[in-house]
Design a protein around this motif. Sequence first.
Motif, PDB file in Angstrom:
ATOM      1  N   HIS A  52       0.828  -1.214   0.000  1.00 49.64           N
ATOM      2  CA  HIS A  52       0.000   0.000   0.000  1.00 49.64           C
ATOM      3  C   HIS A  52       0.860   1.261   0.000  1.00 49.64           C
ATOM      4  O   HIS A  52       0.593   2.203  -0.764  1.00 49.64           O
ATOM      5  CB  HIS A  52      -0.915  -0.010   1.230  1.00 49.64           C
ATOM      6  N   GLU A  55       2.429   1.788  -3.358  1.00 47.77           N
ATOM      7  CA  GLU A  55       1.438   2.221  -4.340  1.00 47.77           C
ATOM      8  C   GLU A  55       1.148   3.715  -4.215  1.00 47.77           C
ATOM      9  O   GLU A  55       0.936   4.399  -5.219  1.00 47.77           O
ATOM     10  CB  GLU A  55       0.147   1.414  -4.161  1.00 47.77           C
ATOM     11  N   PRO A  59       2.362   5.650  -7.932  1.00 52.21           N
ATOM     12  CA  PRO A  59       1.126   5.154  -8.548  1.00 52.21           C
ATOM     13  C   PRO A  59       1.401   4.375  -9.837  1.00 52.21           C
ATOM     14  O   PRO A  59       2.320   4.696 -10.596  1.00 52.21           O
ATOM     15  CB  PRO A  59       0.343   6.437  -8.850  1.00 52.21           C
ATOM     16  N   GLU A  60       0.596   3.369 -10.057  1.00 53.71           N
ATOM     17  CA  GLU A  60       0.804   2.468 -11.197  1.00 53.71           C
ATOM     18  C   GLU A  60       0.910   3.208 -12.524  1.00 53.71           C
ATOM     19  O   GLU A  60       1.836   2.967 -13.309  1.00 53.71           O
ATOM     20  CB  GLU A  60      -0.351   1.464 -11.257  1.00 53.71           C
ATOM     21  N   ARG A  80       6.993  -4.254  -6.904  1.00 53.74           N
ATOM     22  CA  ARG A  80       7.309  -3.409  -5.751  1.00 53.74           C
ATOM     23  C   ARG A  80       8.657  -2.719  -5.948  1.00 53.74           C
ATOM     24  O   ARG A  80       8.818  -1.548  -5.591  1.00 53.74           O
ATOM     25  CB  ARG A  80       7.318  -4.236  -4.470  1.00 53.74           C
ATOM     26  N   ARG A  83       8.342   0.189  -8.292  1.00 52.39           N
ATOM     27  CA  ARG A  83       7.739   1.341  -7.607  1.00 52.39           C
ATOM     28  C   ARG A  83       8.785   2.069  -6.766  1.00 52.39           C
ATOM     29  O   ARG A  83       8.834   3.310  -6.732  1.00 52.39           O
ATOM     30  CB  ARG A  83       6.576   0.882  -6.734  1.00 52.39           C
TER      31      ARG A  83
END
Length: 272
Positions: A52, A55, A59-60, A80, A83
């Motif tokens: 979380h 994310e 953001p994707e 992950r 990101r």
Amino acid sequence: MPSQELVDKIKDRLPDDFSRRQLEGALAVLTQDNNPARANQSASSFRELTAHVLELMAPEAEVMRCQWFKQDANVEGPTRRQRALYTCRGGLTDAFLKTKLGIKPETLHSGLGPAFQELNKRTHVRPDTELTTEQEIEEFAENALAALDDLFVTIDEMKDRVATALSHALSGAATRAFINQTISELDEISGKYETGGVLIDDPEVLSVDADRIRCRFTGTVSVTLMAGGKHDPVDFKESFPFECTTSAPASTPEDFDLDDTVIDVDTSSWRE
């Protein structure tokens, strides 16, 4: 239970109330002495918490717009680690990292690798490693939190490395952007002036995302203020502190957008 100092340190890094509640839940379940699956449930909560937070940080859609992004066949959307990489480099290209910043992209990957390995190791509980004693439970919680903290620290280190190299690499471009701008504060005190040397002493990267970088530069500008008439011109050489904020495309960070460049020059010493 882990030390309160470590718990507070993690809480300070969490971006929203949901993630803080996730952390509290992951720790609270460990106090359920009659729950034989408490370590497994806590480990699951720690993994969800990490996912979380990443994310929110990356953001994707933002990550997938970056030129360096490559879809992993085994994952839907960014991994992950991708990101985490985004938080460090935004949309900066591999070529820019290598040629302008002297940073090999693979060093960012390798730098984050151990932190993720430790986090995975510390947030997985399997049947053959079932935790039952209070000491095992406490060690698990302490290690899981320490691994999450280490991930945050590693991301900060990688981000700082990129930001430091980027801010210094862009100083020259910032100087050009400065010289090409009309400076209202100088116009007010002299109908005509010439910009001389620009000394940047505090370059700072404010943000790097998939599309743009934003920077702030402070320093001193040397100018020649021109006064008098055609036959009796008088020149005054002065230096004034300034602050400049500007932005550029992440794909071409040296091409500062002059329409988005704001320069504030402190001419109060002249007025006094």
